[in-house]
Design an enzyme around this catalytic site. Structure first.
Site, PDB file in Angstrom:
ATOM      1  N   VAL A  15      45.559 -25.083 -61.816  1.00 32.95           N
ATOM      2  CA  VAL A  15      46.744 -24.330 -61.384  1.00 32.95           C
ATOM      3  C   VAL A  15      47.658 -25.208 -60.529  1.00 32.95           C
ATOM      4  O   VAL A  15      48.883 -25.237 -60.744  1.00 32.95           O
ATOM      5  CB  VAL A  15      46.335 -23.049 -60.619  1.00 32.95           C
ATOM      6  CG1 VAL A  15      47.583 -22.237 -60.281  1.00 32.95           C
ATOM      7  CG2 VAL A  15      45.358 -22.210 -61.440  1.00 32.95           C
ATOM      8  N   LYS A 207      39.804  -8.633 -59.194  1.00 34.95           N
ATOM      9  CA  LYS A 207      41.183  -8.297 -59.578  1.00 34.95           C
ATOM     10  C   LYS A 207      41.415  -6.789 -59.509  1.00 34.95           C
ATOM     11  O   LYS A 207      42.466  -6.324 -59.060  1.00 34.95           O
ATOM     12  CB  LYS A 207      41.471  -8.817 -60.982  1.00 34.95           C
ATOM     13  CG  LYS A 207      41.410 -10.333 -61.079  1.00 34.95           C
ATOM     14  CD  LYS A 207      41.402 -10.765 -62.532  1.00 34.95           C
ATOM     15  CE  LYS A 207      41.259 -12.264 -62.696  1.00 34.95           C
ATOM     16  NZ  LYS A 207      40.971 -12.658 -64.070  1.00 34.95           N
TER      17      LYS A 207
HETATM   18  N1  LIG Z   1      42.458 -21.679 -63.781  1.00 34.39           N
HETATM   19  C1  LIG Z   1      43.111 -20.556 -63.989  1.00 34.39           C
HETATM   20  O1  LIG Z   1      43.574 -20.280 -65.093  1.00 34.39           O
HETATM   21  C2  LIG Z   1      43.313 -19.579 -62.848  1.00 34.39           C
HETATM   22  C3  LIG Z   1      43.985 -18.376 -63.098  1.00 34.39           C
HETATM   23  C4  LIG Z   1      44.225 -17.498 -62.043  1.00 34.39           C
HETATM   24  C5  LIG Z   1      43.777 -17.808 -60.779  1.00 34.39           C
HETATM   25  N2  LIG Z   1      43.099 -18.977 -60.575  1.00 34.39           N
HETATM   26  C6  LIG Z   1      42.661 -19.277 -59.215  1.00 34.39           C
HETATM   27  O2  LIG Z   1      43.349 -20.420 -58.770  1.00 34.39           O
HETATM   28  C7  LIG Z   1      42.528 -21.166 -57.872  1.00 34.39           C
HETATM   29  C8  LIG Z   1      42.394 -22.604 -58.380  1.00 34.39           C
HETATM   30  O3  LIG Z   1      41.816 -22.572 -59.664  1.00 34.39           O
HETATM   31  P1  LIG Z   1      41.805 -23.871 -60.622  1.00 34.39           P
HETATM   32  O4  LIG Z   1      41.362 -23.362 -61.949  1.00 34.39           O
HETATM   33  O5  LIG Z   1      43.100 -24.579 -60.514  1.00 34.39           O
HETATM   34  O6  LIG Z   1      40.625 -24.707 -59.962  1.00 34.39           O
HETATM   35  P2  LIG Z   1      40.291 -26.265 -60.242  1.00 34.39           P
HETATM   36  O7  LIG Z   1      40.907 -26.741 -61.483  1.00 34.39           O
HETATM   37  O8  LIG Z   1      38.821 -26.377 -60.044  1.00 34.39           O
HETATM   38  O9  LIG Z   1      41.023 -26.985 -59.033  1.00 34.39           O
HETATM   39  C9  LIG Z   1      40.594 -26.845 -57.700  1.00 34.39           C
HETATM   40  C10 LIG Z   1      41.341 -27.861 -56.850  1.00 34.39           C
HETATM   41  O10 LIG Z   1      40.916 -27.671 -55.506  1.00 34.39           O
HETATM   42  C11 LIG Z   1      40.575 -28.943 -54.973  1.00 34.39           C
HETATM   43  N3  LIG Z   1      39.554 -28.761 -53.931  1.00 34.39           N
HETATM   44  C12 LIG Z   1      38.319 -28.246 -54.063  1.00 34.39           C
HETATM   45  N4  LIG Z   1      37.709 -28.213 -52.866  1.00 34.39           N
HETATM   46  C13 LIG Z   1      38.582 -28.720 -51.976  1.00 34.39           C
HETATM   47  C14 LIG Z   1      38.547 -28.986 -50.588  1.00 34.39           C
HETATM   48  N5  LIG Z   1      37.468 -28.688 -49.867  1.00 34.39           N
HETATM   49  N6  LIG Z   1      39.647 -29.514 -50.005  1.00 34.39           N
HETATM   50  C15 LIG Z   1      40.746 -29.808 -50.722  1.00 34.39           C
HETATM   51  N7  LIG Z   1      40.840 -29.582 -52.054  1.00 34.39           N
HETATM   52  C16 LIG Z   1      39.762 -29.058 -52.663  1.00 34.39           C
HETATM   53  C17 LIG Z   1      40.091 -29.790 -56.121  1.00 34.39           C
HETATM   54  O11 LIG Z   1      40.242 -31.162 -55.813  1.00 34.39           O
HETATM   55  P3  LIG Z   1      39.964 -32.341 -56.877  1.00 34.39           P
HETATM   56  O12 LIG Z   1      40.965 -32.172 -57.971  1.00 34.39           O
HETATM   57  O13 LIG Z   1      40.169 -33.593 -56.107  1.00 34.39           O
HETATM   58  O14 LIG Z   1      38.541 -32.144 -57.335  1.00 34.39           O
HETATM   59  C18 LIG Z   1      41.069 -29.317 -57.222  1.00 34.39           C
HETATM   60  O15 LIG Z   1      42.250 -30.041 -57.158  1.00 34.39           O
HETATM   61  C19 LIG Z   1      41.218 -20.389 -57.778  1.00 34.39           C
HETATM   62  O16 LIG Z   1      41.277 -19.502 -56.693  1.00 34.39           O
HETATM   63  C20 LIG Z   1      41.185 -19.596 -59.076  1.00 34.39           C
HETATM   64  O17 LIG Z   1      40.422 -18.409 -58.981  1.00 34.39           O
HETATM   65  C21 LIG Z   1      42.854 -19.866 -61.575  1.00 34.39           C
END
Ligand SMILES: NC(=O)c1ccc[n+]([C@@H]2O[C@H](COP(=O)([O-])OP(=O)(O)OC[C@H]3O[C@@H](n4cnc5c(N)ncnc54)[C@H](OP(=O)(O)O)[C@@H]3O)[C@@H](O)[C@H]2O)c1
Length: 438
Positions: A15, A207
């Site tokens: 995201v 949700k």
């Molecule tokens: N994916 C979807 O389609 C979607 C849809 C709706 C809502 N969401 C929500 O959006 C949020 C993010 O989802 P995502 O899918 O984008 O997750 P993701 O791809 O796993 O990305 C998570 C990010 O957070 C970073 N991170 C993890 N721990 C951290 C820390 N302690 N300090 C700083 N950065 C940290 C990671 O760093 P690195 O890149 O360096 O590992 C990565 O950049 C979640 O709450 C999820 O529920 C996601």
């Protein structure tokens, strides 16, 4: 044009990366619509050196994401890390303490701490927005808070988890079993390596609890959601449902009722349901999400679209930022947090409806009669009964018996299950799926 809205991004994964690309690609359009540019000033993630497909050196970097909330060159923090607690919650609290706004896609954090965070945001006169936390790119929170704001909403329900919907609709299309389709979904990136949050219904429950609070003006109560995921749905259930004119979908459903003492009670359930093929939700396939809200003047509204993915979710995040850039702070849950009504959980016993029950039974005389007797003794009337299909349980081949009840009180089904509990005729506990009613 006015001063830019300066934002910091915590999380640059699916995201977060999408938000950077969207803001960079549509900067002029966003600035015209928002009345001022939206500018990324600082970013944070775990791994600074990771190639993210954009030039991260253009933005200031913080190793500790919580510091983003304290930076002088930041007006709004965008939290796209995830997790109900931990650094995401610490960042949210720091952000409001520093008098800045917060946009997040983090449904787990809002479901668990939404009331506290809304109170903090309101006390600090700051924005808290989370459109992307519910149904990804679909503007359903905006739809409820703005488009349907004049209505009493009496029910909100929908398909809130794309992974489950992908698995169920693929099982339906191919006749394959759950485990096989789940493994394929993981290989294609539609399901996490630990898929339990999705397939056990927790993500949909997060949700649903957020939607219910906004729809009914009640305090968020994730802990009261009655949750059952899709692990136990068999290809045979899908085939039986199909033969009866239904598809199986994981449905999150919430409504409110007033009990005999005048107390508002909140019903929240995430269960696999049978959805009649004439119902609009029956044709929501693949990773798509859909939400139905029923208002007393507007009638039935259907919101449908991509519930996840970098582009759709980033679209919702940036829409929140555009609102904030325009000066629209508003109450996070539509009405001020202190005025949200605490609503104890409703008793599902007096609810009525039809249900599909599936029994995995030993091949021996009297089994059907025992099931039928339990139904009769519990006052459950059977509309149709099918004995078809076999399944392996603990290495033994078992027969499947499915039945559909007539419309009646759910308490009868609970009582029938109690009567059959521990019966040697059953190889495993029965699967109960409610039938979605119009
Ligand atoms: N994916 C979807 O389609 C979607 C849809 C709706 C809502 N969401 C929500 O959006 C949020 C993010 O989802 P995502 O899918 O984008 O997750 P993701 O791809 O796993 O990305 C998570 C990010 O957070 C970073 N991170 C993890 N721990 C951290 C820390 N302690 N300090 C700083 N950065 C940290 C990671 O760093 P690195 O890149 O360096 O590992 C990565 O950049 C979640 O709450 C999820 O529920 C996601």
């Amino acid at each position: 044009m006015s001063e830019p809205l300066r934002i910091a991004l915590a999380g640059l994964g699916t995201v977060g990366g999408g938000v950077v690309r969207l803001i960079e690609a549509n900067a002029d359009l966003i600035a015209r619509r928002a009345g001022r540019p939206i500018r990324i000033t600082a970013i944070s993630a775990r791994n600074r050196g990771k190639n993210r497909g954009f030039d991260a050196t253009r933005y200031a970097w913080e190793d500790d994401m919580v510091i983003l909330g304290e930076r002088d060159d930041v007006d709004v923090v965008v939290e796209l890390v995830g997790g109900a607690d931990g650094p995401a919650l610490a960042l949210a609290r720091t952000t409001f303490e520093a008098g800045k706004g917060l946009v997040t896609a983090n449904k787990a954090m809002i479901a668990h701490h939404g009331l506290e965070l809304a109170k903090r945001a309101e006390a600090a006169h700051c924005a808290l927005r989370f459109e992307a936390a519910v149904a990804g790119g679909i503007p359903v929170i905006k739809g409820l808070k703005e488009g349907a704001a004049a209505n009493h909403i009496h029910r909100v329900y929908g398909i809130l988890n794309g992974t489950c919907n992908y698995i169920l609709s693929t099982m339906e299309d191919t006749g394959r079993d759950f485990a096989d389709v789940l493994a394929e979904a993981q290989a294609k990136g539609f399901a996490e390596s630990d898929p339990s949050f999705d397939i056990d219904g927790i993500d949909a429950a997060h949700k649903l609890s957020i939607l219910a609070s906004i729809a009914f003006g009640t305090t968020i109560d994730f802990g009261a959601v009655d949750v059952t995921g899709i692990r136990r749905v068999l290809a045979a259930d899908i085939a039986q449902a199909d033969a009866l004119g239904y598809y199986i979908r994981l449905i999150g459903m919430a409504d409110v009722e007033t009990d005999a003492t005048g107390q508002t009670r909140l019903f929240q359930r995430v269960h696999p349901h049978l959805v009649h093929r004439d119902h609009p939700l029956a044709h929501v396939d693949g990773a798509t999400n859909a939400v139905v809200a029923e208002g007393n003047f507007v009638g039935r509204l259907l919101f449908q679209g991509a519930g996840a993915g970098d582009g759709p979710t980033a679209s919702a995040v940036v829409a929140d930022l555009i609102d904030i850039a325009r000066g629209d702070i508003g109450a996070p849950f539509s009405i001020p947090a202190a005025e949200l009504e605490p609503a104890p959980p409703a008793d599902s016993g007096h609810r009525t409806g039809k249900a599909y029950l599936r029994f995995t039974v030993a091949d021996r005389p009297g089994t059907l009669a025992e099931i039928a007797a339990a139904m009769r003794d519990a006052g459950v009337s059977i509309e149709s009964l099918i004995q078809k299909g076999r399944v392996e349980v603990a290495g033994e081949s078992r027969a499947l018996v499915s039945l559909v009840t007539h419309h009646g009180p759910e308490s009868g089904i609970v009582e029938a299950m109690r009567l059959l509990d521990g019966s040697p005729a059953l190889a495993e506990p029965p699967l109960v799926m409610h039938i979605l009613e119009d």
